[in-house]
Design an enzyme around this catalytic site. Structure first.
Site, PDB file in Angstrom:
ATOM      1  CB  SER A 124      -0.891  -0.010   1.241  1.00  0.00           C
ATOM      2  OG  SER A 124      -1.501   1.242   1.461  1.00  0.00           O
ATOM      3  CE1 TYR A 145      -3.887  -2.336   5.263  1.00  0.00           C
ATOM      4  CE2 TYR A 145      -3.137  -0.294   4.245  1.00  0.00           C
ATOM      5  CZ  TYR A 145      -3.657  -1.573   4.132  1.00  0.00           C
ATOM      6  OH  TYR A 145      -3.944  -2.083   2.882  1.00  0.00           O
TER       7      TYR A 145
END
Length: 328
Positions: A124, A145
């Site tokens: 990501s 995350y």
């Protein structure tokens, strides 16, 4: 050929499965065998493509035994299963369990299989921290995350270096426009400010209009995943990590594109209410990165956000069997 998709019940997993099944590769006879075994693995399956070539396995990426059976004989593994950004920030233990421990459990299963399968891992934009003169674009995540994805990247790179797997890391921009309901991702608004207004529903944008984002449409995300499954390892060299191409647009420019494509009426459904927690996470992500290597490797992105919205509308209105039929 046996292909496995973890997170196969999710949005990207479902689309990837359809894309793989729809492939027409007459010049590559080996790929004809793709139909013999396409295995979708997830905890839940809201929808499963109706196709005799698909098998469904329910389970968790933290279950070593289930994963060892899953990857036995696998040629390609697409590892999409993850706890999303907002949820990982709210529940540290869950994020670490799924995003870090689950990824290592999968890699260990692949190592034990002895197959050295191609493993395509979706990372990501969140692995990056803010860009500054003192700290140029580098891995310095400002969210749980992002940190979890960065750890999993390092694990895959090491398992690849050792020859246990043939790994490819795809660092995805924020995906927009996603169909369906909002999720717990911090970037969920990046789809919501387009999807909901187009469906005549109210939505709230939690960030400032001038916040820039690095975006990629679902169509190009899936095309890039499929391409990564085929990419010769020799082309990647010693670096399995690819920063995918994208579009850099501000939230205000996204709304302008919505008006250009659909008129002013959808904009009446957008309210602006700053959420400092969401903006803190999303603002730490880069608004662009150098994607020249990715483009040289054959990865692609959208021409404009206007076109992204048009593609969304085209698929949404394509009929009851279309991937985006449930967009609203």
């Amino acid at each position: 050929m046996k292909i496995v998709i973890t997170g196969g019940g999710g949005f990207l997993g479902q689309r990837l499965a359809r894309a793989l099944l729809a492939r027409d590769v007459p010049t590559e006879p080996a790929m004809d065998e793709i139909a013999t075994s396409l295995v979708l693995f997830d905890r839940d399956f809201p929808e499963v493509p109706v196709d005799p070539r698909i098998s469904v396995v329910r389970g968790s990426v933290t279950d070593a035994g289930a994963l060892e059976a899953l990857v036995d004989g696998a040629d390609v593994v697409f590892h999409l299963a993850a706890v999303v950004s907002g949820q990982a920030e709210a529940d540290f233990d869950l994020g670490m369990e799924v995003n870090v421990q689950g990824s290592q459990t999968l890699l260990e299963a692949c190592r034990k299989s002895g197959n050295s399968p191609r493993v395509v891992f979706t990372s990501s934009v969140a692995v990056f921290g803010p860009v500054s003169e003192d700290a140029p674009l580098s891995v310095a995540p400002r969210s749980s995350y992002g940190a979890e994805k960065a750890i999993a990247e390092l694990l895959l790179a090491e398992y690849t270096r050792r020859g246990f797997v043939d790994g490819v890391v795809l660092r995805l921009p924020t995906i927009s426009v996603r169909p369906g309901l909002p999720n717990q991702a911090a970037s969920s608004f990046a789809s919501g400010i387009v999807r909901e207004p187009l469906c005549g529903k109210d939505t709230v944008c939690p960030v400032a209009p001038d916040l820039p984002l690095w975006l990629l449409s679902p169509r190009h995300a899936i095309a890039n995943l499929v391409h990564a499954g085929d990419l010769p390892a020799a082309m990647l060299g010693a670096n399995p990590i690819v920063d995918l191409p994208g579009l850099s647009v501000t939230v205000a420019q996204m709304v302008e594109a919505l008006e250009a494509v659909a008129g002013s009426e959808p904009l009446e459904h957008i309210a602006w209410c700053l959420d400092p927690a969401v903006e803190r996470i999303v603002a730490s992500w880069p608004a662009r990165w150098d994607d020249s290597r990715a483009r040289a490797l054959g990865f692609t992105s959208d021409s404009s956000f206007d076109q992204t919205i048009r593609d969304f509308l085209e698929e949404m209105n394509a009929g009851p069997s279309a991937p985006l039929a449930a967009a609203c």
